[in-house]
Scaffold this motif. Structure first.
Motif, PDB file in Angstrom:
ATOM      1  N   UNK A 185       0.870  -1.175   0.000  1.00 23.85           N
ATOM      2  CA  UNK A 185       0.000   0.000   0.000  1.00 23.85           C
ATOM      3  C   UNK A 185       0.905   1.223   0.000  1.00 23.85           C
ATOM      4  N   UNK A 186       0.590   2.193  -0.849  1.00 25.12           N
ATOM      5  CA  UNK A 186       1.426   3.383  -0.924  1.00 25.12           C
ATOM      6  C   UNK A 186       0.622   4.657  -1.033  1.00 25.12           C
ATOM      7  N   UNK A 187       1.146   5.720  -0.447  1.00 25.35           N
ATOM      8  CA  UNK A 187       0.556   7.055  -0.550  1.00 25.35           C
ATOM      9  C   UNK A 187       1.674   8.028  -0.914  1.00 25.35           C
ATOM     10  N   UNK A 188       1.573   8.644  -2.112  1.00 29.43           N
ATOM     11  CA  UNK A 188       2.589   9.562  -2.613  1.00 29.43           C
ATOM     12  C   UNK A 188       1.987  10.948  -2.782  1.00 29.43           C
ATOM     13  N   UNK A 189       2.713  11.956  -2.287  1.00 25.72           N
ATOM     14  CA  UNK A 189       2.274  13.348  -2.416  1.00 25.72           C
ATOM     15  C   UNK A 189       3.473  14.175  -2.862  1.00 25.72           C
ATOM     16  N   UNK A 190       3.285  14.959  -3.913  1.00 21.33           N
ATOM     17  CA  UNK A 190       4.335  15.903  -4.331  1.00 21.33           C
ATOM     18  C   UNK A 190       3.659  17.225  -4.682  1.00 21.33           C
ATOM     19  N   UNK A 191       4.085  18.292  -4.024  1.00 17.74           N
ATOM     20  CA  UNK A 191       3.469  19.598  -4.225  1.00 17.74           C
ATOM     21  C   UNK A 191       4.481  20.696  -3.945  1.00 17.74           C
ATOM     22  N   UNK A 192       4.686  21.563  -4.926  1.00 20.83           N
ATOM     23  CA  UNK A 192       5.553  22.738  -4.768  1.00 20.83           C
ATOM     24  C   UNK A 192       6.947  22.374  -4.260  1.00 20.83           C
ATOM     25  N   UNK A 199       4.844   3.973   2.494  1.00 22.76           N
ATOM     26  CA  UNK A 199       4.584   2.637   1.952  1.00 22.76           C
ATOM     27  C   UNK A 199       4.520   1.612   3.076  1.00 22.76           C
ATOM     28  N   UNK A 200       3.729   0.589   2.811  1.00 21.41           N
ATOM     29  CA  UNK A 200       3.639  -0.570   3.697  1.00 21.41           C
ATOM     30  C   UNK A 200       3.607  -1.812   2.821  1.00 21.41           C
ATOM     31  N   UNK A 235       6.487 -14.617   7.950  1.00 19.15           N
ATOM     32  CA  UNK A 235       5.650 -13.425   7.843  1.00 19.15           C
ATOM     33  C   UNK A 235       6.575 -12.218   7.925  1.00 19.15           C
ATOM     34  N   UNK A 236       6.386 -11.290   7.018  1.00 18.87           N
ATOM     35  CA  UNK A 236       7.299 -10.153   6.936  1.00 18.87           C
ATOM     36  C   UNK A 236       6.520  -8.871   6.691  1.00 18.87           C
ATOM     37  N   UNK A 237       6.936  -7.786   7.361  1.00 21.18           N
ATOM     38  CA  UNK A 237       6.321  -6.470   7.181  1.00 21.18           C
ATOM     39  C   UNK A 237       7.413  -5.415   7.023  1.00 21.18           C
ATOM     40  N   UNK A 238       7.161  -4.462   6.143  1.00 22.26           N
ATOM     41  CA  UNK A 238       8.071  -3.327   5.959  1.00 22.26           C
ATOM     42  C   UNK A 238       7.237  -2.050   5.928  1.00 22.26           C
ATOM     43  N   UNK A 239       7.630  -1.082   6.738  1.00 25.57           N
ATOM     44  CA  UNK A 239       6.991   0.233   6.743  1.00 25.57           C
ATOM     45  C   UNK A 239       8.057   1.260   6.373  1.00 25.57           C
ATOM     46  N   UNK A 240       7.772   2.084   5.383  1.00 24.73           N
ATOM     47  CA  UNK A 240       8.754   3.056   4.926  1.00 24.73           C
ATOM     48  C   UNK A 240       8.174   4.446   4.769  1.00 24.73           C
TER      49      UNK A 240
END
Length: 687
Positions: A185-192, A199-200, A235-240
């Protein structure tokens, strides 16, 4: 499953936010082009088109990986690169590149070393594949630019981050047999000029074995049931989280942090059957970095980076024993690495590029089971000059001076020559490699019991550093529609550090019991040998690589890669084939893409074929195999702000499985459980 549902909830909530901020833009997500000449950075240390770099680099793009249904790092390497192989275990995946193992392969994320290893195996589950833009692979020694460990090659993972004003949220899920699930799952924001990239990634798989029986130890015919896994579940998890800030065209800053967690999922010890375990292996990693680049002009820049990488693993008990209760955690190893880099890229003349750089690295190791608490630092300065000598003739000269706290100074030079008439490229490369023995190889004092058998390893403080000389000749023809490349190479390594088995007699058995009081008399009596790190005389790796990629007609691409590798080590008067090496391997991928309006279909057939894998000592060689996979993706531009991509495929179409009985003389090269249906769904909302 709660993690899965949570991930989908994040997507839906974020998607609602994105929906409220939609602008009227065309998605065109179903369109795609196949680029045979991408921009790369690893070969020369600065950005160049692939055909312009004097050092050949193999590029694995995120598009190719997605179209082949690849969601893991080891899947990307083994499906797309025949010179790479992988052997999974509870102690981490054992990676080989061009016949050489993990410790000779430098793995970088955006040019910065990935630390944290398990028995010399870097924990590849720490790599967040949802963020990968491309993977660049540089074969052979590359110590002049990258320092210690870069003897077999460099794998540089380049991550993606948008640089235009936008906001997007995405989810990518894939499911197949034996409990395999990957979700990101990802959330990307780019502004000015400000960017935020969150990401997860969740990855899991069940343990399995391909034969319910194993040979009874000491017997060639008697069998018994076993639950010891061929493949160890996990089982593996990555948070970035990464932030970037670009206030103007000259300056770009970045900062990021990644947390990773992994725990194995193995059958528990049982009284009625062999093969269970009392504990799971648990791994945790925390990595953060800050850096920036200042561009004076298009050809002149200076950049600085600092990274801290922490990693630890140990045993988490899920069965009560005489000494541990359920839930107890016993740490085995803790590592920490700090590294600072400074590099200037200068265009001193119109037809040259010069690089000056300096690196500082300090590594700490605390191994409870190995009785180690040590640290070591290294300092390095390097320079590289790339220049056009004559029309179509380019030369590169590089030199690195490394000061190692334990092993003093070492010079590692590099020289390349490229003649480039028209669409042809002819390259010659010489590069030196250097690897300082790791802290565990120097100081290890390790004792463990596996299935009732004592295992002992000793470090050796008299070890010498390993040095290599790499020679390669390459011929290439490259157009927009066709790329053909042939490379021959020789990699000679002096003073290879290897684990050698030392036979146990009565005197040494008494010594071992003194060194390890926890060892019982029965365990000592059963010991045949113990392991000691030593320098062998030398290693010798020679091989040929052939690569063909062609856009045969509109929408259809075919790529074929073949390698021949011959790898040996020499000690005394004896040459020995290198453990886990193979002579022949090939990968094939046929890809068709076509779009009809807002829908696009991609069909990909890919395969890996390899000859037998060699094992030394009393182990028998593992047979060769051929694996074929079929994957289809169906892309829909649902709206100008929404993109949907379901996928379905079959892994291991012909159900190729190694069902040999487990025994004390058998190891494996093929770990698949057989034919599996794979389904996936990618959803993306953006403004």
């Amino acid at each position: 499953m709660r993690i899965k549902y949570f991930s989908f909830l994040v997507v839906l909530l974020s998607g609602s936010t994105a929906f409220s901020q939609i602008h009227k833009t065309d998605s065109n997500a179903v369109r795609r082009s196949y680029n045979l000449n991408p921009v790369v950075v690893t070969g020369s240390g600065h950005h160049q088109r692939l055909k312009s770099t004097a050092t050949p680099v193999r590029v694995l793009s995120s598009q190719e990986m997605r179209e082949q249904g690849i969601t893991t790092f080891d899947g990307a390497l083994t499906r797309m690169m025949p010179q790479a192989s992988m052997a999974p275990s509870s102690m981490g995946s054992f990676l080989r590149l061009n016949g050489l193992g993990n410790k000779y392969i430098l793995i970088l994320i955006n040019g910065q070393k990935l630390s944290g290893d398990i028995s010399n195996n870097v924990d590849l589950n720490r790599i967040n594949m949802s963020r990968v833009k491309r993977i660049e692979v540089l074969d052979g020694a590359a110590s002049s630019l990258y320092g210690s460990d870069a003897i077999a090659g460099v794998i540089n993972i380049i991550t993606d981050q948008p640089t235009q004003d936008m906001m997007s949220v995405s989810s990518d899920t894939r499911v197949s047999g034996h409990g395999v699930l990957t979700e990101s799952v990802g959330l990307d924001i780019f502004k000015n000029g400000f960017g935020s990239y969150t990401s997860f990634m969740h990855d899991r798989a069940d343990s399995y074995r391909n034969n319910d029986l194993e040979l009874v130890k000491g017997s060639d015919t008697e069998t018994q049931a076993s639950i010891a896994p061929l493949f160890t579940g996990y089982r593996s998890d990555i948070i970035g989280q990464k932030f970037t800030y670009t206030p103007n065209k000259h300056l770009a800053l970045n900062a990021g942090i990644d947390y990773s967690y992994k725990i194995t999922d193995r059958p528990e010890t049982r009284s009625d059957i062999t093969g269970g375990t009392d504990y799971e292996m648990r791994y945790k990693g925390l990595r953060w970095n800050v850096g920036g680049i200042y561009k004076f002009t298009a050809k002149n820049s200076i950049q600085a980076d600092f990274v801290v990488d922490r990693f630890r693993y140990g045993k988490e008990y899920d069965v009560a024993t005489k000494t541990n209760a359920i839930g107890d955690y016993v740490q085995s190893k803790k590592q920490r690495m700090m590294e600072g880099q400074l590099k200037a890229i200068l265009g001193l003349t119109a037809h040259s590029t010069t690089i000056f750089g300096a690196d500082w690295r300090k590594e700490y190791l605390n191994a409870t089971s190995g009785n180690i608490d040590s640290h070591v630092y290294s300092l390095a300065a390097y320079a590289q000059h790339e220049m056009t000598l004559l029309k179509n003739l380019t030369a590169t000269l590089g030199l690195r001076l490394t000061h190692h706290e334990t092993f003093d100074q070492h010079l590692t030079p590099k020289a390349t020559l490229m003649y480039a008439p028209g669409n042809f490229r002819f390259r010659a490369t010489y590069s030196a490699g250097f690897r300082a023995p790791g802290l565990d190889e120097l100081y290890y004092h390790y004792f463990s019991v596996n299935r009732g058998k004592a295992q002992i390893s000793f470090g050796n403080q008299d070890l010498k550093p390993e040095k290599s000389n790499y020679f390669a000749l390459n011929a290439e023809y490259r157009t927009q529609a066709l790329a053909v490349s042939v490379t021959g190479y020789l990699n000679r390594i002096n003073d290879m550090v290897v684990k050698q088995n030392v036979d146990v007699d009565d005197a040494s058995r008494q010594m071992l019991m003194t060194e390890f009081p926890e060892m019982t008399q029965d365990q000592a009596d059963k010991m045949v040998s113990y392991a000691l790190y030593q320098n062998s005389d030398k290693g010798d790796v020679k091989g040929v690589q052939m690569n063909v990629s062609a856009n045969l007609f509109s929408g259809f691409n075919l790529s074929v890669n073949y390698v021949y590798t011959y790898t040996r080590t020499h000690s005394g008067e004896v040459w020995t084939v290198l453990e886990r090496s193979m002579r022949h391997a090939a990968t094939v991928a046929a890809n068709y893409h076509h779009a009809w309006g807002k829908y696009a279909l991609t069909v990909n057939l890919n395969g890996r074929l390899q000859s037998k894998t060699y094992y030394t000592g009393s182990y028998e060689d593992a047979p060769g195999f051929g694996l074929w996979n079929l994957h289809t993706t169906h892309a829909f531009d649902v709206a100008k702000w929404a993109y949907l991509e379901p996928s379905i495929g079959v892994d291991n179409i012909f159900d190729k499985v190694d069902r040999r009985l487990d025994s004390s003389t058998r190891k494996y090269a093929l770990y698949t459980p057989g034919r599996m249906l794979v389904v996936g769904l990618k959803v993306k909302f953006k403004n």
